[in-house]
Motif scaffolding. Structure first.
Motif, PDB file in Angstrom:
ATOM      1  N   ARG A 734       0.861  -1.177   0.000  1.00  0.00           N
ATOM      2  CA  ARG A 734       0.000   0.000   0.000  1.00  0.00           C
ATOM      3  C   ARG A 734       0.907   1.240   0.000  1.00  0.00           C
ATOM      4  O   ARG A 734       2.010   1.213   0.546  1.00  0.00           O
ATOM      5  CB  ARG A 734      -0.895   0.045   1.246  1.00  0.00           C
ATOM      6  CG  ARG A 734      -1.865  -1.118   1.364  1.00  0.00           C
ATOM      7  CD  ARG A 734      -3.005  -1.011   0.351  1.00  0.00           C
ATOM      8  NE  ARG A 734      -3.984  -2.073   0.536  1.00  0.00           N
ATOM      9  CZ  ARG A 734      -3.914  -3.270  -0.035  1.00  0.00           C
ATOM     10  NH1 ARG A 734      -2.880  -3.564  -0.841  1.00  0.00           N
ATOM     11  NH2 ARG A 734      -4.845  -4.179   0.176  1.00  0.00           N
ATOM     12  N   PHE A 736       0.714   5.402   0.950  1.00  0.00           N
ATOM     13  CA  PHE A 736      -0.058   6.487   1.553  1.00  0.00           C
ATOM     14  C   PHE A 736       0.730   7.789   1.459  1.00  0.00           C
ATOM     15  O   PHE A 736       1.932   7.820   1.759  1.00  0.00           O
ATOM     16  CB  PHE A 736      -0.365   6.189   3.025  1.00  0.00           C
ATOM     17  CG  PHE A 736      -1.203   4.960   3.235  1.00  0.00           C
ATOM     18  CD1 PHE A 736      -2.575   4.983   3.008  1.00  0.00           C
ATOM     19  CD2 PHE A 736      -0.624   3.767   3.636  1.00  0.00           C
ATOM     20  CE1 PHE A 736      -3.345   3.843   3.196  1.00  0.00           C
ATOM     21  CE2 PHE A 736      -1.385   2.626   3.831  1.00  0.00           C
ATOM     22  CZ  PHE A 736      -2.761   2.657   3.609  1.00  0.00           C
ATOM     23  N   ILE A 738       0.556  11.340   3.162  1.00  0.00           N
ATOM     24  CA  ILE A 738      -0.087  12.035   4.291  1.00  0.00           C
ATOM     25  C   ILE A 738      -0.350  13.493   3.906  1.00  0.00           C
ATOM     26  O   ILE A 738       0.575  14.210   3.501  1.00  0.00           O
ATOM     27  CB  ILE A 738       0.804  11.970   5.543  1.00  0.00           C
ATOM     28  CG1 ILE A 738       1.202  10.530   5.854  1.00  0.00           C
ATOM     29  CG2 ILE A 738       0.101  12.615   6.725  1.00  0.00           C
ATOM     30  CD1 ILE A 738       0.064   9.625   6.187  1.00  0.00           C
ATOM     31  N   VAL A 888       4.222  -1.377   3.474  1.00  0.00           N
ATOM     32  CA  VAL A 888       3.541  -0.093   3.290  1.00  0.00           C
ATOM     33  C   VAL A 888       4.589   0.986   3.065  1.00  0.00           C
ATOM     34  O   VAL A 888       5.615   1.036   3.755  1.00  0.00           O
ATOM     35  CB  VAL A 888       2.681   0.250   4.525  1.00  0.00           C
ATOM     36  CG1 VAL A 888       2.105   1.658   4.405  1.00  0.00           C
ATOM     37  CG2 VAL A 888       1.566  -0.773   4.691  1.00  0.00           C
ATOM     38  N   VAL A 890       5.031   5.129   2.941  1.00  0.00           N
ATOM     39  CA  VAL A 890       4.374   6.364   3.375  1.00  0.00           C
ATOM     40  C   VAL A 890       5.251   7.556   3.030  1.00  0.00           C
ATOM     41  O   VAL A 890       6.472   7.537   3.277  1.00  0.00           O
ATOM     42  CB  VAL A 890       4.094   6.346   4.892  1.00  0.00           C
ATOM     43  CG1 VAL A 890       3.455   7.659   5.334  1.00  0.00           C
ATOM     44  CG2 VAL A 890       3.203   5.172   5.267  1.00  0.00           C
ATOM     45  N   SER A 909      -2.452   0.515  -4.689  1.00  0.00           N
ATOM     46  CA  SER A 909      -3.340   1.493  -4.065  1.00  0.00           C
ATOM     47  C   SER A 909      -2.526   2.673  -3.543  1.00  0.00           C
ATOM     48  O   SER A 909      -1.618   2.496  -2.725  1.00  0.00           O
ATOM     49  CB  SER A 909      -4.110   0.847  -2.912  1.00  0.00           C
ATOM     50  OG  SER A 909      -4.768   1.822  -2.134  1.00  0.00           O
ATOM     51  N   GLN A 911      -3.165   6.249  -1.712  1.00  0.00           N
ATOM     52  CA  GLN A 911      -4.187   7.059  -1.049  1.00  0.00           C
ATOM     53  C   GLN A 911      -3.561   8.314  -0.445  1.00  0.00           C
ATOM     54  O   GLN A 911      -2.520   8.238   0.213  1.00  0.00           O
ATOM     55  CB  GLN A 911      -4.865   6.261   0.070  1.00  0.00           C
ATOM     56  CG  GLN A 911      -5.567   5.005  -0.415  1.00  0.00           C
ATOM     57  CD  GLN A 911      -6.261   4.297   0.731  1.00  0.00           C
ATOM     58  OE1 GLN A 911      -7.127   4.871   1.402  1.00  0.00           O
ATOM     59  NE2 GLN A 911      -5.880   3.049   0.973  1.00  0.00           N
ATOM     60  N   LYS A 912      -4.192   9.446  -0.676  1.00  0.00           N
ATOM     61  CA  LYS A 912      -3.760  10.719  -0.107  1.00  0.00           C
ATOM     62  C   LYS A 912      -4.727  11.062   1.015  1.00  0.00           C
ATOM     63  O   LYS A 912      -5.825  11.588   0.785  1.00  0.00           O
ATOM     64  CB  LYS A 912      -3.758  11.797  -1.186  1.00  0.00           C
ATOM     65  CG  LYS A 912      -2.823  12.958  -0.924  1.00  0.00           C
ATOM     66  CD  LYS A 912      -2.642  13.819  -2.163  1.00  0.00           C
ATOM     67  CE  LYS A 912      -1.550  14.844  -1.959  1.00  0.00           C
ATOM     68  NZ  LYS A 912      -1.302  15.653  -3.180  1.00  0.00           N
ATOM     69  N   ILE A 913      -4.334  10.721   2.253  1.00  0.00           N
ATOM     70  CA  ILE A 913      -5.244  10.830   3.395  1.00  0.00           C
ATOM     71  C   ILE A 913      -4.496  11.382   4.602  1.00  0.00           C
ATOM     72  O   ILE A 913      -3.285  11.632   4.548  1.00  0.00           O
ATOM     73  CB  ILE A 913      -5.875   9.460   3.738  1.00  0.00           C
ATOM     74  CG1 ILE A 913      -4.778   8.430   4.017  1.00  0.00           C
ATOM     75  CG2 ILE A 913      -6.788   8.986   2.604  1.00  0.00           C
ATOM     76  CD1 ILE A 913      -5.298   7.061   4.419  1.00  0.00           C
ATOM     77  N   GLU A 917      -5.985   8.336   9.803  1.00  0.00           N
ATOM     78  CA  GLU A 917      -6.570   7.283   8.969  1.00  0.00           C
ATOM     79  C   GLU A 917      -5.479   6.341   8.452  1.00  0.00           C
ATOM     80  O   GLU A 917      -5.684   5.127   8.369  1.00  0.00           O
ATOM     81  CB  GLU A 917      -7.343   7.900   7.807  1.00  0.00           C
ATOM     82  CG  GLU A 917      -8.123   6.859   7.002  1.00  0.00           C
ATOM     83  CD  GLU A 917      -8.938   7.476   5.891  1.00  0.00           C
ATOM     84  OE1 GLU A 917      -9.482   6.713   5.061  1.00  0.00           O
ATOM     85  OE2 GLU A 917      -9.027   8.731   5.832  1.00  0.00           O
ATOM     86  N   THR A 918      -4.325   6.898   8.116  1.00  0.00           N
ATOM     87  CA  THR A 918      -3.210   6.061   7.650  1.00  0.00           C
ATOM     88  C   THR A 918      -2.781   5.080   8.732  1.00  0.00           C
ATOM     89  O   THR A 918      -2.541   3.892   8.465  1.00  0.00           O
ATOM     90  CB  THR A 918      -2.015   6.940   7.238  1.00  0.00           C
ATOM     91  OG1 THR A 918      -2.401   7.808   6.178  1.00  0.00           O
ATOM     92  CG2 THR A 918      -0.838   6.079   6.786  1.00  0.00           C
ATOM     93  N   GLN A 921      -5.217   2.269   8.895  1.00  0.00           N
ATOM     94  CA  GLN A 921      -5.118   1.374   7.739  1.00  0.00           C
ATOM     95  C   GLN A 921      -3.873   0.494   7.833  1.00  0.00           C
ATOM     96  O   GLN A 921      -3.889  -0.666   7.416  1.00  0.00           O
ATOM     97  CB  GLN A 921      -5.109   2.181   6.436  1.00  0.00           C
ATOM     98  CG  GLN A 921      -6.436   2.851   6.142  1.00  0.00           C
ATOM     99  CD  GLN A 921      -6.772   2.844   4.657  1.00  0.00           C
ATOM    100  OE1 GLN A 921      -6.379   1.939   3.926  1.00  0.00           O
ATOM    101  NE2 GLN A 921      -7.518   3.857   4.228  1.00  0.00           N
TER     102      GLN A 921
END
Length: 932
Positions: A734, A736, A738, A888, A890, A909, A911-913, A917-918, A921
């Motif tokens: 994954r 991410f 941030i 993962v 990040v 995947s 994700q810009k979150i 939340e990261t 996950q």
């Protein structure tokens, strides 16, 4: 307080089944507290401040005394370091310097508690002493003599080691070093061979390559069609060259899991066997050199056969110099405190495979324990080798390796050595360059060429050249200095030819124009001595005048033009002085070359080789370097050649000057790489998992790869092949980004690292674009992770070299590591020990004068994107090294442009979150599957 636990404590008092175990406590320290087990078995958990007082009263058992002292916040202290005992009993054995590492080393279960981990100190020591006791004198006849000498330097383990060997008089250490230290007398001599025959020109077919690969894998191996296809493609680079200067070049991208190492070893080994010449496999990192060496066990399973057919090659500065070791041994009478270090070095030298101290079988932590000057400092770092005049020449590790490489099948080298050989037209030691290369980690060829083909007129470079020419000049110089000047290296040649002696004297006299010891203080006080220091003082003035040193404690740089008043005049004075130095160097070289001619019937082979080596070193390290400096000074008055970029800099650390000078780099260093190496080769494979950047344009990516590797400067068209990784990155990883952490607020950045590392329960690699940011995060999160039972290690912070840190990180499943580019490039951690990577911000290229020139040359912002995309791709590629790895990635940067996201594999995947939340996950991603 006394800890409650069920682990029995040892009775470390007196003897254990005949062994004389030291009556000492056991100590294991963390960031917040330590475990202390008394000689009577009482177990306590103590504040580190309390332990700091106890260690002054009784030396404890520890694992890595210097790292322990750092955690306790005290100066190094006397201790029974089990690592020293390992280095004595098993000098070349691999051992990670942690409790879990000790458990693996002795075959014990992984400790379930910190108290159990502490007990491993005793268990390891007892096992090693028993092992030493079981060896008869015929197996280890010099061990007792070495141990006695080490006792002279205060080695605490001495009595226990001697007792284990049955020595009676334990408290009478040798009054002077015994013959046990003279390890060079026991090493096998190498022998010369007739010149090698020219290689044949036979090709390797795709079928031969596939068949060899199948042999290497064995019948039980899982079928990997991509690997076989890759091996077939690589075979095309091993066809005969049809046009001079137009080699067979293959650019091969092979994603992680394809199995490229065995894929290129297969055709390379077939070619070497059929043609009677070695293939050189070159890597960027020492770690990969070691991995390739391990894989070659499949090709040569018999150790003796492999020793003849596989050679690991590195630069001279990587190998123990026996003359340096001998001189350090002779100095023990005056420097008895060095006895422990020299004794352990002797033990290692007698067992080492090839004397390689940097990435070989030398334990990296040993330098941290006993000092770099007495370990890795014994290498030939300054090019002071005296070749056949050395009494240990016939046993020299380096000379042995050079000769073995000429008759080997596979030579595993590194880009740095290969580039230096190319820059020097074949290298001082090698003769002709190899005809066939495999460049693994090919994405680093640009950086390696940049380092090899650059020039630096700096205080440190000038000081090194002066030392190389003059040797130790002052009676007040440190007695530990082993600097041998030109006169010392050529003294026997001078004795038979007065004119040679005159030219050496002239050279040494002219060398005093260069930077001398103490230049830093003189420049800071504006009291330079000599033309070199005068020029550098003006350079320093210009740099400080045109930068903002108050707000930057680190290195500074500025343009060379326009110059401050006086700089051009000082440059002209320096240029005159350099030409005065250049003249005797050239004349000395000519004189030595004349002797090769006029005394041809009198010179023995060793003397002839030595004169040839002296001529080459005078040319390469002397006249070529000085001539490059003169050329750089010329450009201060005239125009800088369009292919180069020049700048002034002051290198600093912590606000203190380390170096100052003028730098010159090729804007595109792959051009000299192509001219000196690629076009001279017959066949070259350039391969990597990240050869192309993944911009979305297939053709554009390949054009970029050709430009970064030098292939674009080679006549003809290289073959391009790409093999995708077999791993399911979409399922296994994954990504991410941030979007609610300010990257310029180090409190927020540190908090993010803390929460992310806690979410993954360690196994995390934190990457930083600046050392200052790394230090800040380390200081803020280390104690909090420690409270959660997670150990944090950091490059530039822990008292451990980088390779040892990576070994620890690999071995300690729940540890975390903070580092910069060197860690990103050097880490290979398959399995669960690396499951999270956190990058502190988008790794844009640092905005330097050099980068600006390259950006203009290579296409503006497109170049920035390309460099950044490749860094992200390489960092992400560390996550999945095996089929069942999961991880993962990040990025703590909300400003990450979407155009860079194709650095990650298709389907992953992204994700810009927010941070919270990261974290959730990540916990969910790593949570064990629910039991049905």
């Amino acid at each position: 307080m006394t800890a409650d636990h069920d682990t029995p404590a040892p009775q470390a008092t007196g003897t254990a089944a005949g062994l004389m175990m030291p009556k000492a406590p056991l100590l294991l320290s963390g960031m917040r507290f330590s475990v202390w087990i008394s000689p009577d078995g009482e177990i306590e958990r103590l504040a580190n401040s309390d332990v700091a007082k106890r260690i002054t009263l009784e030396p404890p058992f520890v694992c890595h005394a210097r790292a322990t002292a750092q955690r306790l916040g005290v100066e190094p202290f006397l201790a029974y370091d089990v690592l020293e005992l390992i280095a004595f009993v098993r000098p070349t054995a691999a051992c990670t310097p942690t409790p879990r590492g000790l458990a693996a080393f002795i075959g014990a279960p992984e400790p379930a508690s910190i108290e159990a981990a502490t007990l491993l100190l005793y268990q390891t020591a007892e096992l090693l002493l028993r092992e030493q006791a079981s060896r008869g004198r015929s197996f280890d006849p010099y061990a007792a003599d070495v141990a006695r000498t080490m006792m002279m330097g205060g080695w605490l383990w001495g009595p226990a080691v001697l007792a284990a060997m049955g020595e009676q008089d334990l408290h009478s250490p040798a009054s002077r070093p015994g013959r046990g230290l003279n390890v060079w007398e026991r090493l096998e001599e190498w022998s010369d061979h007739a010149p090698e025959d020219p290689p044949r020109q036979l090709s390797v077919s795709a079928e031969e390559s596939r068949n060899r690969l199948a042999e290497l894998l064995g019948e039980e191996a899982e079928s990997r069609p991509q690997q076989a296809d890759y091996a077939s493609a690589v075979a095309s680079a091993f066809a005969p060259r049809n046009v001079a200067g137009e080699p067979n070049i293959l650019l091969a991208e092979a994603g992680t899991g394809v199995g490229k190492t065995l894929g290129y070893i297969a055709p390379a080994s077939v070619w070497a066997e059929k043609n009677g010449a070695p293939v050189w496999i070159s890597t960027y990192t020492r770690n990969l050199q070691t991995q390739i060496d391990s894989e070659l066990d499949r090709l040569f399973p018999e150790r003796y056969d492999k020793a003849k057919r596989v050679v690991i090659r590195k630069g001279r500065e990587n190998y123990l110099c026996l003359l340096n070791l001998a001189e350090a041994t002779q100095a023990l009478t005056a420097r008895p405190n060095d006895a422990i270090a020299i004794g352990l070095m002797t033990r290692w030298a007698g067992r080492s495979r090839n004397g390689d101290m940097v990435g070989g079988d030398f334990p990296g932590w040993l330098s941290d324990l006993v000092g770099r000057s007495r370990t890795t400092g014994l290498t030939d770092r300054r090019g002071e080798c005296i070749y056949s005049a050395c009494p240990h020449y016939s046993r020299c590790y380096i000379e042995r390796n050079i000769r073995k490489a000429k008759r080997a099948n596979i030579v595993v080298a590194n880009h740095a050595l290969v580039m230096v050989q190319a820059a020097m037209g074949g290298g001082r030691d090698e003769g002709n360059l190899p005809s066939h290369y495999v460049f693994d980690e090919g994405h680093h060829l640009f950086d390696a060429a940049d380092a090899a083909f650059s020039a630096h007129l700096t205080a440190q470079e000038s000081q090194e050249l002066r030392r190389w020419l003059t040797g130790v000049e002052s009676s007040t110089a440190r007695s530990a200095s082993r600097a041998r000047g030109l006169k010392k290296r050529l003294e026997d040649l001078i004795a038979t030819d007065p004119r040679t002696g005159e030219l050496v004297t002239e050279t040494i006299h002219a060398a005093r124009h260069l930077t001398g010891d103490g230049w830093v203080n003189r420049l800071e006080d504006n009291l330079p001595v000599g033309p070199m220091e005068s020029f550098l003082a003006h350079v320093r003035t210009q740099v400080y005048a045109r930068t903002d040193p108050e707000n930057s404690p680190y290195s500074l740089e500025t343009e060379t033009k326009p110059t401050v008043p006086g700089l051009i005049e000082s440059a002209l004075e320096l240029k005159t002085a350099l030409k005065e130095l250049l003249e005797p160097i050239k004349n000395l070289r000519r004189r030595l070359e004349q002797r090769l001619d006029t005394e041809a019937d009198e010179l023995d082979s060793d003397t002839r080789r030595r004169i040839e080596a002296a001529c080459k070193s005078l040319e390469q390290r002397g006249s070529n370097q000085v001539q490059a400096w003169v050329s750089m000074l010329d450009a201060l008055e005239d125009e800088i050649p369009e292919e180069f970029t020049d700048w002034f800099s002051v290198e600093r650390a912590g606000g203190k000057d380390l170096d100052v000078g003028l730098h010159r780099h090729w804007i595109d260093p792959t051009k000299p790489l192509a001219n000196t190496l690629l076009t001279q080769a017959h066949g070259t494979v350039i391969t990597s998992a990240t050869l192309t950047e993944g911009s979305g344009s297939e053709e554009g990516d390949w054009i970029g790869a050709e430009r970064r590797t030098g292939a674009s400067f080679v006549p003809g068209n290289p073959i391009r092949v790409k093999f995708k990784s077999p791993y399911d990155y979409a399922d296994q990883t994954r990504v991410f980004i941030i979007n609610d952490v300010r990257k310029d607020d180090m409190e927020q950045v540190a908090a993010a690292y803390r929460e992310l590392f806690l979410a993954s329960q360690g196994g995390a690699l934190g990457l930083f674009t600046a050392i200052s940011r790394l230090r800040s995060v380390h200081q803020k999160i280390g104690p909090e992770l420690d409270r959660a039972g997670l150990t944090l290690y950091s490059q530039h912070m822990d008292n451990l070299d980088t390779s040892t840190l990576i070994d620890i990180f690999r071995a300690e499943r729940n540890s975390s590591l903070l580092g910069t580019d060197a860690v990103r490039d050097g880490v290979d951690v398959p399995g669960d020990s690396l499951r999270l990577i956190v990058f502190d911000r988008v790794p844009w290229p640092r905005p330097t004068i050099q980068h600006r020139a390259r950006k203009e040359h290579f296409g503006g912002n497109r170049y920035n994107d390309s460099q950044t995309r490749l860094k992200l791709k390489q960092a992400y590629g560390r996550l999945v090294r095996r089929a069942n790895d999961r991880g993962v990635f990040v990025l703590l940067d909300p400003m990450m442009p979407s155009r860079l996201q194709n650095a990650f594999p298709e389907g992953v995947s992204i994700q810009k979150i927010g941070l919270a939340e990261t974290v959730q996950q990540i916990k969910s991603f790593f949570a064990p599957p629910a039991v049905k």
